[in-house]
Design a protein around this motif. Structure first.
Motif, PDB file in Angstrom:
ATOM      1  N   VAL A   1      45.973  43.399  89.135  1.00 14.19           N
ATOM      2  CA  VAL A   1      45.439  44.680  88.322  1.00 14.19           C
ATOM      3  C   VAL A   1      45.610  46.065  89.044  1.00 14.19           C
ATOM      4  O   VAL A   1      45.806  45.717  90.257  1.00 14.19           O
ATOM      5  CB  VAL A   1      44.099  44.579  87.590  1.00 14.19           C
ATOM      6  N   VAL A   2      45.671  46.957  88.294  1.00 18.80           N
ATOM      7  CA  VAL A   2      46.445  48.330  89.118  1.00 18.80           C
ATOM      8  C   VAL A   2      45.521  49.059  89.941  1.00 18.80           C
ATOM      9  O   VAL A   2      46.335  49.732  90.886  1.00 18.80           O
ATOM     10  CB  VAL A   2      46.449  49.226  87.767  1.00 18.80           C
ATOM     11  N   ALA A   3      44.189  48.923  89.990  1.00 18.01           N
ATOM     12  CA  ALA A   3      43.501  49.549  91.207  1.00 18.01           C
ATOM     13  C   ALA A   3      42.163  48.890  91.247  1.00 18.01           C
ATOM     14  O   ALA A   3      41.545  48.260  90.577  1.00 18.01           O
ATOM     15  CB  ALA A   3      43.119  50.978  90.607  1.00 18.01           C
ATOM     16  N   GLY A   4      41.346  49.375  92.123  1.00 17.36           N
ATOM     17  CA  GLY A   4      40.107  48.866  92.595  1.00 17.36           C
ATOM     18  C   GLY A   4      39.129  48.917  91.770  1.00 17.36           C
ATOM     19  O   GLY A   4      38.300  48.126  91.503  1.00 17.36           O
ATOM     20  N   ASP A   5      39.054  50.272  91.092  1.00 16.65           N
ATOM     21  CA  ASP A   5      37.881  50.305  90.017  1.00 16.65           C
ATOM     22  C   ASP A   5      38.175  49.662  88.827  1.00 16.65           C
ATOM     23  O   ASP A   5      37.229  49.198  88.184  1.00 16.65           O
ATOM     24  CB  ASP A   5      37.819  51.973  89.599  1.00 16.65           C
ATOM     25  N   GLN A   6      39.193  49.310  88.451  1.00 17.13           N
ATOM     26  CA  GLN A   6      39.638  48.333  87.312  1.00 17.13           C
ATOM     27  C   GLN A   6      39.201  46.965  87.932  1.00 17.13           C
ATOM     28  O   GLN A   6      38.844  46.339  86.836  1.00 17.13           O
ATOM     29  CB  GLN A   6      41.349  48.533  87.234  1.00 17.13           C
ATOM     30  N   PHE A   7      39.672  46.591  88.960  1.00 18.01           N
ATOM     31  CA  PHE A   7      39.213  45.404  89.487  1.00 18.01           C
ATOM     32  C   PHE A   7      37.547  45.137  89.334  1.00 18.01           C
ATOM     33  O   PHE A   7      37.098  44.287  88.797  1.00 18.01           O
ATOM     34  CB  PHE A   7      39.564  45.135  91.023  1.00 18.01           C
ATOM     35  N   ASP A   8      36.855  46.029  89.796  1.00 15.12           N
ATOM     36  CA  ASP A   8      35.440  46.028  89.759  1.00 15.12           C
ATOM     37  C   ASP A   8      34.726  46.204  88.280  1.00 15.12           C
ATOM     38  O   ASP A   8      33.913  45.354  88.006  1.00 15.12           O
ATOM     39  CB  ASP A   8      34.785  47.337  90.594  1.00 15.12           C
ATOM     40  N   LYS A   9      35.681  46.808  87.461  1.00 16.59           N
ATOM     41  CA  LYS A   9      35.237  46.768  85.952  1.00 16.59           C
ATOM     42  C   LYS A   9      35.319  45.408  85.592  1.00 16.59           C
ATOM     43  O   LYS A   9      34.509  44.888  84.555  1.00 16.59           O
ATOM     44  CB  LYS A   9      36.126  47.776  85.254  1.00 16.59           C
ATOM     45  N   ILE A  10      36.438  44.806  85.737  1.00 14.89           N
ATOM     46  CA  ILE A  10      36.673  43.609  85.060  1.00 14.89           C
ATOM     47  C   ILE A  10      35.677  42.320  85.665  1.00 14.89           C
ATOM     48  O   ILE A  10      35.303  41.567  85.077  1.00 14.89           O
ATOM     49  CB  ILE A  10      37.968  43.004  85.441  1.00 14.89           C
ATOM     50  N   GLN A  11      35.479  42.436  87.065  1.00 19.42           N
ATOM     51  CA  GLN A  11      34.379  41.682  87.545  1.00 19.42           C
ATOM     52  C   GLN A  11      33.081  41.607  87.031  1.00 19.42           C
ATOM     53  O   GLN A  11      32.490  40.584  86.481  1.00 19.42           O
ATOM     54  CB  GLN A  11      34.585  41.744  88.829  1.00 19.42           C
ATOM     55  N   LYS A  12      32.756  42.910  86.735  1.00 19.40           N
ATOM     56  CA  LYS A  12      31.536  43.143  85.986  1.00 19.40           C
ATOM     57  C   LYS A  12      31.332  42.489  84.821  1.00 19.40           C
ATOM     58  O   LYS A  12      30.266  41.766  84.384  1.00 19.40           O
ATOM     59  CB  LYS A  12      31.077  44.565  86.055  1.00 19.40           C
ATOM     60  N   LEU A  13      32.620  42.732  83.876  1.00 19.43           N
ATOM     61  CA  LEU A  13      32.325  42.175  82.632  1.00 19.43           C
ATOM     62  C   LEU A  13      32.616  40.709  82.735  1.00 19.43           C
ATOM     63  O   LEU A  13      31.904  40.081  81.699  1.00 19.43           O
ATOM     64  CB  LEU A  13      33.747  42.912  81.770  1.00 19.43           C
ATOM     65  N   ILE A  14      33.205  39.981  83.568  1.00 21.85           N
ATOM     66  CA  ILE A  14      33.370  38.686  83.681  1.00 21.85           C
ATOM     67  C   ILE A  14      31.861  37.989  83.880  1.00 21.85           C
ATOM     68  O   ILE A  14      31.428  36.898  83.157  1.00 21.85           O
ATOM     69  CB  ILE A  14      34.373  38.009  84.544  1.00 21.85           C
ATOM     70  N   GLN A  15      31.153  38.587  85.061  1.00 26.68           N
ATOM     71  CA  GLN A  15      29.672  38.287  85.251  1.00 26.68           C
ATOM     72  C   GLN A  15      29.000  38.493  83.991  1.00 26.68           C
ATOM     73  O   GLN A  15      28.022  37.755  83.606  1.00 26.68           O
ATOM     74  CB  GLN A  15      29.392  39.153  86.276  1.00 26.68           C
ATOM     75  N   GLN A  16      29.284  39.503  83.256  1.00 26.03           N
ATOM     76  CA  GLN A  16      28.326  39.824  81.773  1.00 26.03           C
ATOM     77  C   GLN A  16      28.556  38.472  81.010  1.00 26.03           C
ATOM     78  O   GLN A  16      27.425  38.171  80.146  1.00 26.03           O
ATOM     79  CB  GLN A  16      28.732  41.096  81.487  1.00 26.03           C
ATOM     80  N   GLY A  17      29.696  38.154  80.828  1.00 24.50           N
ATOM     81  CA  GLY A  17      30.240  36.899  79.823  1.00 24.50           C
ATOM     82  C   GLY A  17      29.311  35.923  80.166  1.00 24.50           C
ATOM     83  O   GLY A  17      28.720  35.107  79.400  1.00 24.50           O
ATOM     84  N   ILE A  18      29.420  35.645  81.623  1.00 28.09           N
ATOM     85  CA  ILE A  18      28.321  34.447  81.996  1.00 28.09           C
ATOM     86  C   ILE A  18      26.918  34.593  81.860  1.00 28.09           C
ATOM     87  O   ILE A  18      26.243  33.686  81.162  1.00 28.09           O
ATOM     88  CB  ILE A  18      28.765  34.295  83.529  1.00 28.09           C
ATOM     89  N   ASP A  19      26.616  35.724  81.986  1.00 28.53           N
ATOM     90  CA  ASP A  19      25.060  35.826  81.705  1.00 28.53           C
ATOM     91  C   ASP A  19      24.713  36.029  80.244  1.00 28.53           C
ATOM     92  O   ASP A  19      23.540  35.723  80.240  1.00 28.53           O
ATOM     93  CB  ASP A  19      24.704  37.644  82.241  1.00 28.53           C
ATOM     94  N   GLU A  20      25.488  36.278  79.508  1.00 26.58           N
ATOM     95  CA  GLU A  20      25.270  36.290  78.161  1.00 26.58           C
ATOM     96  C   GLU A  20      25.609  34.921  77.243  1.00 26.58           C
ATOM     97  O   GLU A  20      25.271  35.092  76.080  1.00 26.58           O
ATOM     98  CB  GLU A  20      26.088  37.541  77.387  1.00 26.58           C
ATOM     99  N   GLY A  21      25.884  34.043  78.133  1.00 27.07           N
ATOM    100  CA  GLY A  21      25.921  32.529  77.573  1.00 27.07           C
ATOM    101  C   GLY A  21      27.178  32.177  77.258  1.00 27.07           C
ATOM    102  O   GLY A  21      27.184  31.066  76.676  1.00 27.07           O
ATOM    103  N   ALA A  22      28.409  32.821  77.480  1.00 24.04           N
ATOM    104  CA  ALA A  22      29.583  32.334  77.053  1.00 24.04           C
ATOM    105  C   ALA A  22      30.067  31.186  77.982  1.00 24.04           C
ATOM    106  O   ALA A  22      29.424  31.001  79.023  1.00 24.04           O
ATOM    107  CB  ALA A  22      30.515  33.198  77.020  1.00 24.04           C
ATOM    108  N   THR A  23      30.641  30.226  77.526  1.00 24.90           N
ATOM    109  CA  THR A  23      31.143  28.950  78.357  1.00 24.90           C
ATOM    110  C   THR A  23      32.374  29.436  79.324  1.00 24.90           C
ATOM    111  O   THR A  23      33.495  29.660  78.677  1.00 24.90           O
ATOM    112  CB  THR A  23      31.252  27.697  77.371  1.00 24.90           C
ATOM    113  N   LEU A  24      32.093  29.224  80.720  1.00 27.70           N
ATOM    114  CA  LEU A  24      33.140  29.638  81.520  1.00 27.70           C
ATOM    115  C   LEU A  24      34.041  28.538  81.361  1.00 27.70           C
ATOM    116  O   LEU A  24      33.680  27.343  82.110  1.00 27.70           O
ATOM    117  CB  LEU A  24      32.873  30.262  82.844  1.00 27.70           C
TER     118      LEU A  24
END
Length: 480
Positions: free
Chosen positions: A320-343
């Protein structure tokens, strides 16, 4: 190491008013790969002055003159296509095959379409005694994003040139190399001085002054909804025209038929293209609830086949294009896990074997509900959410339950059924079975923006409509 420290204003490469520069980081290596000058309100003033001076002459040119210029641009664009592709890979991590293929190809395709439209567009129309005239709107401020640089530059610059407007282009500071090469292309093609101007910079330094400038008649912006709101606020006091192509969270409705497996796999592949950094990406896949487990298994396998790595090599997905974009995506992936979606596939962290660069694992979530964060927010990364529907009415309800309305997708073997579903999706661009058309209007409903780009529809916002009453005497038979 690239060094782009001059702007293209009034037909010349000129130094910025203030010596400020930004280092550009290669997202695959996390190393500096170039420097670009950052403009200011003073540079915007100079560019607007040049564009306003050039407008009377350029706006009065013939259609044939503008066709010939676009054709000249096409010749130079083809010669510089390899340079553009290399810059795309370096500045935003597009894999070589994608950069030299669809990324650069989109610019060429829109240019060819602009020539076709211009040759056939009626700029005047007699309606009884009234002459309806379509005239260029004036000086345009064009603000483009980093994810599909040549596509977004092309769908703004070429219609503006074709309709007789003059312009100032501000590319994203995250993908400035392609914008600079594009300016070199237009210079070599013989664009008259002041018709096209390039000022590099960021939003506060160049974007905001461009939107607010009283000498700008129109702003065309592509980017996030948040930034689009600020653009509109800055433009409001001067009541200039504002067109915007903003964010999306597009549904992909997979019909329950014999093509189901192939369409699920295709949907995964489409989502992972360009590392998921596409405003119209099919990020919400809707499948029959009874087939959720089957869809998850197919998606898991499809994600496993996405090769991630050095964009200079034979890979499907780069960083992905930059470090802040990478960090945002990582945070949202973790949020999906925390909210109960099936990885189902992927997850947080880099792919195995890639410990440097902003690489994201191709990620798929199943059993997603439409109230989860990953189903509501535009992640802008390679993250697919799979939601279940009970029947087609339910699927359409879920599809339209979003603040966005940029794109939608329907995939199924029954074309009549797919067409019927497509009609009910509230979005500006709805593709049936991955169809593609350079002439199709592209733009959003709701918070995905306003106005349309691509093909003939992309010309409309660059034109003012004038009615001249009594142009033809009543007894002249409508002849001027």
């Amino acid at each position: 190491m690239r060094e782009y420290v001059k702007f293209y204003i009034g037909g010349r490469w000129t130094d910025p008013a203030e010596p400020r520069a930004l280092e550009i980081v290669n997202p695959a290596t996390e190393e500096v790969c170039g420097t670009v000058a950052l403009g200011s309100a003073a540079d915007v003033d100079r560019a607007v002055t040049a564009a306003r001076a050039a407008f009377p002459g350029w706006s009065s040119t013939s259609v044939q003159t503008r066709v010939e210029l676009l054709e000249s641009i096409a010749e130079v664009y083809q010669k510089r296509s390899a340079d553009l592709a290399a810059a795309l890979t370096e500045e935003m991590g597009a894999p070589a095959a994608l950069a030299g293929g669809f990324q650069v190809g989109l610019g060429a395709g829109h240019l060819a379409k602009a020539v076709e439209v211009l040759k056939n567009l009626a700029f005047e129309e007699q309606r009884g005694e009234t002459l309806v005239v379509r005239e260029p709107i004036g000086v345009c401020g064009l603000i483009t994003p980093w994810n599909w640089p040549m596509n977004q530059i092309a769908v703004k610059v070429f219609p503006a040139l074709a309709t007789g407007c003059t312009m100032i282009l501000k590319p994203s500071e995250r993908s400035p190399f392609t914008g600079q090469i594009f300016a070199e292309i237009l210079d070599a093609a013989g664009v008259p001085a002041g018709v096209f101007n390039l000022v590099q910079g960021d939003g506060p330094g160049v974007g905001a002054p461009l939107a607010a400038h009283p000498g700008i008649d129109m702003i065309s912006f592509t980017g996030s909804t948040r930034a689009g709101v600020e653009i509109a606020r800055n433009a409001a006091p001067t009541v200039k025209r504002v067109t915007q192509e903003l964010g999306g969270k597009s549904p992909n409705i997979i019909l329950d038929d014999e093509a189901f497996a192939a369409n699920v796999a295709q949907g995964v592949g489409s989502m992972m293209g360009n590392s998921g950094q596409t405003c119209s990406a099919p990020s919400r896949m809707l499948v029959p609830r009874a087939r959720m487990d089957e869809a998850a298994g197919i998606a898991r396998q499809a994600a496993a086949e996405v090769v991630v790595g050095d964009p200079g090599g034979d890979v499907v997905m780069g960083p992905v294009v930059a470090g802040d974009q990478f960090d945002k995506i990582q945070k949202l992936i973790q949020q999906g896990i925390d909210e109960g979606a099936t990885l189902v596939a992927g997850g947080t962290g880099r792919p195995d074997g890639l410990d440097r660069g902003y690489y994201v694992r191709p990620t798929v979530f199943a059993d997603v509900t439409n109230d989860m964060t990953i189903a509501r927010e535009e992640i802008f990364g390679p993250v697919l959410t799979i939601l279940g529907y009970d029947d087609l009415d339910h699927a359409i309800e879920i599809a339209n339950d979003t603040v966005y309305g940029l794109a939608g997708y329907v995939a199924g073997a029954d074309l009549d059924q797919a067409r019927a579903v497509a009609r009910r999706i509230r979005a500006g661009w709805v593709a049936v079975n991955e169809a593609f058309d350079f002439g199709c209007p592209f733009g959003g409903y709701k918070q995905s923006g306003n106005g349309r780009e691509w093909g003939e529809f992309g010309f409309h916002d660059y034109l003012e409509t004038k009615g001249i009453l009594g142009y033809a005497p009543a007894d002249s038979g409508g002849q001027g």
